[in-house]
Design a protein around this motif. Structure first.
Motif, PDB file in Angstrom:
ATOM      1  N   GLU A  49       0.829  -1.203   0.000  1.00 30.50           N
ATOM      2  CA  GLU A  49       0.000   0.000   0.000  1.00 30.50           C
ATOM      3  C   GLU A  49       0.864   1.254   0.000  1.00 30.50           C
ATOM      4  O   GLU A  49       0.568   2.231  -0.692  1.00 30.50           O
ATOM      5  CB  GLU A  49      -0.953   0.023   1.203  1.00 30.50           C
ATOM      6  CG  GLU A  49      -1.972  -1.095   1.205  1.00 30.50           C
ATOM      7  CD  GLU A  49      -1.440  -2.402   1.807  1.00 30.50           C
ATOM      8  OE1 GLU A  49      -0.304  -2.416   2.349  1.00 30.50           O
ATOM      9  OE2 GLU A  49      -2.154  -3.410   1.713  1.00 30.50           O
ATOM     10  N   VAL A  50       1.939   1.235   0.780  1.00 28.53           N
ATOM     11  CA  VAL A  50       2.853   2.371   0.839  1.00 28.53           C
ATOM     12  C   VAL A  50       3.551   2.545  -0.517  1.00 28.53           C
ATOM     13  O   VAL A  50       3.650   3.654  -1.038  1.00 28.53           O
ATOM     14  CB  VAL A  50       3.891   2.185   1.969  1.00 28.53           C
ATOM     15  CG1 VAL A  50       4.962   3.269   1.914  1.00 28.53           C
ATOM     16  CG2 VAL A  50       3.195   2.175   3.327  1.00 28.53           C
ATOM     17  N   ALA A  51       4.008   1.441  -1.089  1.00 28.08           N
ATOM     18  CA  ALA A  51       4.685   1.498  -2.389  1.00 28.08           C
ATOM     19  C   ALA A  51       3.740   2.026  -3.467  1.00 28.08           C
ATOM     20  O   ALA A  51       4.139   2.830  -4.317  1.00 28.08           O
ATOM     21  CB  ALA A  51       5.219   0.126  -2.773  1.00 28.08           C
ATOM     22  N   ALA A  52       2.491   1.587  -3.446  1.00 30.32           N
ATOM     23  CA  ALA A  52       1.524   2.043  -4.452  1.00 30.32           C
ATOM     24  C   ALA A  52       1.265   3.539  -4.319  1.00 30.32           C
ATOM     25  O   ALA A  52       1.179   4.250  -5.323  1.00 30.32           O
ATOM     26  CB  ALA A  52       0.213   1.272  -4.314  1.00 30.32           C
ATOM     27  N   ALA A  53       1.158   4.015  -3.093  1.00 25.31           N
ATOM     28  CA  ALA A  53       0.936   5.448  -2.879  1.00 25.31           C
ATOM     29  C   ALA A  53       2.147   6.244  -3.371  1.00 25.31           C
ATOM     30  O   ALA A  53       2.000   7.279  -4.020  1.00 25.31           O
ATOM     31  CB  ALA A  53       0.668   5.729  -1.406  1.00 25.31           C
ATOM     32  N   HIS A  54       3.335   5.754  -3.078  1.00 27.83           N
ATOM     33  CA  HIS A  54       4.560   6.410  -3.534  1.00 27.83           C
ATOM     34  C   HIS A  54       4.617   6.430  -5.059  1.00 27.83           C
ATOM     35  O   HIS A  54       4.920   7.461  -5.665  1.00 27.83           O
ATOM     36  CB  HIS A  54       5.774   5.665  -2.963  1.00 27.83           C
ATOM     37  CG  HIS A  54       7.076   6.228  -3.411  1.00 27.83           C
ATOM     38  ND1 HIS A  54       7.708   5.814  -4.556  1.00 27.83           N
ATOM     39  CD2 HIS A  54       7.870   7.174  -2.870  1.00 27.83           C
ATOM     40  CE1 HIS A  54       8.833   6.482  -4.703  1.00 27.83           C
ATOM     41  NE2 HIS A  54       8.951   7.312  -3.687  1.00 27.83           N
ATOM     42  N   ASP A  55       4.334   5.306  -5.692  1.00 30.24           N
ATOM     43  CA  ASP A  55       4.361   5.219  -7.156  1.00 30.24           C
ATOM     44  C   ASP A  55       3.318   6.149  -7.782  1.00 30.24           C
ATOM     45  O   ASP A  55       3.597   6.808  -8.787  1.00 30.24           O
ATOM     46  CB  ASP A  55       4.113   3.785  -7.614  1.00 30.24           C
ATOM     47  CG  ASP A  55       5.263   2.853  -7.282  1.00 30.24           C
ATOM     48  OD1 ASP A  55       5.049   1.630  -7.382  1.00 30.24           O
ATOM     49  OD2 ASP A  55       6.349   3.329  -6.929  1.00 30.24           O
ATOM     50  N   ALA A  56       2.130   6.178  -7.205  1.00 33.63           N
ATOM     51  CA  ALA A  56       1.075   7.037  -7.743  1.00 33.63           C
ATOM     52  C   ALA A  56       1.480   8.510  -7.653  1.00 33.63           C
ATOM     53  O   ALA A  56       1.246   9.287  -8.581  1.00 33.63           O
ATOM     54  CB  ALA A  56      -0.245   6.804  -7.002  1.00 33.63           C
ATOM     55  N   MET A  57       2.111   8.894  -6.556  1.00 32.01           N
ATOM     56  CA  MET A  57       2.577  10.266  -6.402  1.00 32.01           C
ATOM     57  C   MET A  57       3.655  10.582  -7.434  1.00 32.01           C
ATOM     58  O   MET A  57       3.635  11.645  -8.060  1.00 32.01           O
ATOM     59  CB  MET A  57       3.124  10.506  -4.988  1.00 32.01           C
ATOM     60  CG  MET A  57       3.646  11.910  -4.774  1.00 32.01           C
ATOM     61  SD  MET A  57       2.388  13.187  -4.918  1.00 32.01           S
ATOM     62  CE  MET A  57       1.526  12.938  -3.384  1.00 32.01           C
ATOM     63  N   ALA A  58       4.582   9.668  -7.644  1.00 34.70           N
ATOM     64  CA  ALA A  58       5.650   9.888  -8.619  1.00 34.70           C
ATOM     65  C   ALA A  58       5.081  10.070 -10.023  1.00 34.70           C
ATOM     66  O   ALA A  58       5.504  10.956 -10.769  1.00 34.70           O
ATOM     67  CB  ALA A  58       6.639   8.723  -8.595  1.00 34.70           C
ATOM     68  N   VAL A  59       4.116   9.244 -10.384  1.00 32.69           N
ATOM     69  CA  VAL A  59       3.477   9.342 -11.701  1.00 32.69           C
ATOM     70  C   VAL A  59       2.767  10.689 -11.835  1.00 32.69           C
ATOM     71  O   VAL A  59       2.904  11.377 -12.850  1.00 32.69           O
ATOM     72  CB  VAL A  59       2.487   8.175 -11.920  1.00 32.69           C
ATOM     73  CG1 VAL A  59       1.613   8.410 -13.136  1.00 32.69           C
ATOM     74  CG2 VAL A  59       3.251   6.861 -12.059  1.00 32.69           C
ATOM     75  N   ALA A  60       2.049  11.082 -10.802  1.00 32.70           N
ATOM     76  CA  ALA A  60       1.309  12.343 -10.845  1.00 32.70           C
ATOM     77  C   ALA A  60       2.257  13.536 -10.959  1.00 32.70           C
ATOM     78  O   ALA A  60       2.046  14.431 -11.778  1.00 32.70           O
ATOM     79  CB  ALA A  60       0.428  12.478  -9.604  1.00 32.70           C
ATOM     80  N   VAL A  61       3.308  13.548 -10.167  1.00 28.72           N
ATOM     81  CA  VAL A  61       4.246  14.667 -10.162  1.00 28.72           C
ATOM     82  C   VAL A  61       4.988  14.768 -11.490  1.00 28.72           C
ATOM     83  O   VAL A  61       5.142  15.855 -12.044  1.00 28.72           O
ATOM     84  CB  VAL A  61       5.231  14.534  -8.982  1.00 28.72           C
ATOM     85  CG1 VAL A  61       6.380  15.505  -9.098  1.00 28.72           C
ATOM     86  CG2 VAL A  61       4.497  14.730  -7.665  1.00 28.72           C
ATOM     87  N   ASP A  62       5.442  13.649 -12.017  1.00 28.01           N
ATOM     88  CA  ASP A  62       6.197  13.690 -13.274  1.00 28.01           C
ATOM     89  C   ASP A  62       5.326  14.096 -14.456  1.00 28.01           C
ATOM     90  O   ASP A  62       5.841  14.599 -15.452  1.00 28.01           O
ATOM     91  CB  ASP A  62       6.851  12.338 -13.557  1.00 28.01           C
ATOM     92  CG  ASP A  62       8.098  12.110 -12.723  1.00 28.01           C
ATOM     93  OD1 ASP A  62       8.581  13.064 -12.084  1.00 28.01           O
ATOM     94  OD2 ASP A  62       8.593  10.969 -12.705  1.00 28.01           O
ATOM     95  N   GLY A  63       4.023  13.924 -14.343  1.00 29.94           N
ATOM     96  CA  GLY A  63       3.161  14.221 -15.470  1.00 29.94           C
ATOM     97  C   GLY A  63       2.440  15.551 -15.430  1.00 29.94           C
ATOM     98  O   GLY A  63       1.629  15.839 -16.300  1.00 29.94           O
TER      99      GLY A  63
END
Length: 140
Positions: A49-63
């Motif tokens: 769950e923590v990894a998914a939240a981190h990944d989702a944030m990274a995708v959102a920020v980079d885009g």
């Protein structure tokens, strides 16, 4: 035109399967091409769950904006240097190189913070980049 990826991070309850993520082809290429560090793989295995939240944030920020992959990597080098994060700095040096940044551009990005963070931290960051450059040379 951004690609539409469904369920990219839907392996846990934090990001349900009905969510959709829009990734640029460049960002998708980066995500797919990068092997995950061992410690991050352990985090994913133990705390999905923590990894998914981190990944989702990274995708959102980079885009969210117009910066290209190389520029984002150079910015992230500066952030990593300012925060004193050696592993992150080396990771972003590698990513910047893969995105087309020259060693001179990377060193310039590192030296941009010298007046703010000081000479010793800048020299330390420069040495971290040299370690990554050597690793890159050995892997060729």
């Amino acid at each position: 035109m951004p690609m539409k990826i469904e369920g990219l991070l839907s392996y846990n309850s934090l990001v349900p399967p009905q969510n959709e993520f829009r990734l640029s082809p460049l960002l998708l290429e980066l995500i797919v091409a990068q092997p995950l560090p061992n410690v991050y793989q352990k985090i994913v295995a133990n705390y999905p769950e923590v990894a998914a939240a981190h990944d989702a944030m990274a995708v959102a920020v980079d885009g969210i904006g117009p910066l290209d992959r190389k520029t984002c990597s150079l910015v992230k080098i500066g952030i990593s240097v300012g925060a004193g994060l050696e592993s992150a700095a080396r990771s972003h040096v590698r990513r910047a190189t893969e995105a087309g940044a020259t060693r001179e551009e990377i060193v310039q990005a590192i030296f941009q913070g010298m007046n703010t963070i000081g000479f010793p931290r800048t020299v330390a960051a420069w040495s971290w980049a040299q370690v990554q450059f050597e690793r890159d040379d050995q892997s060729k």
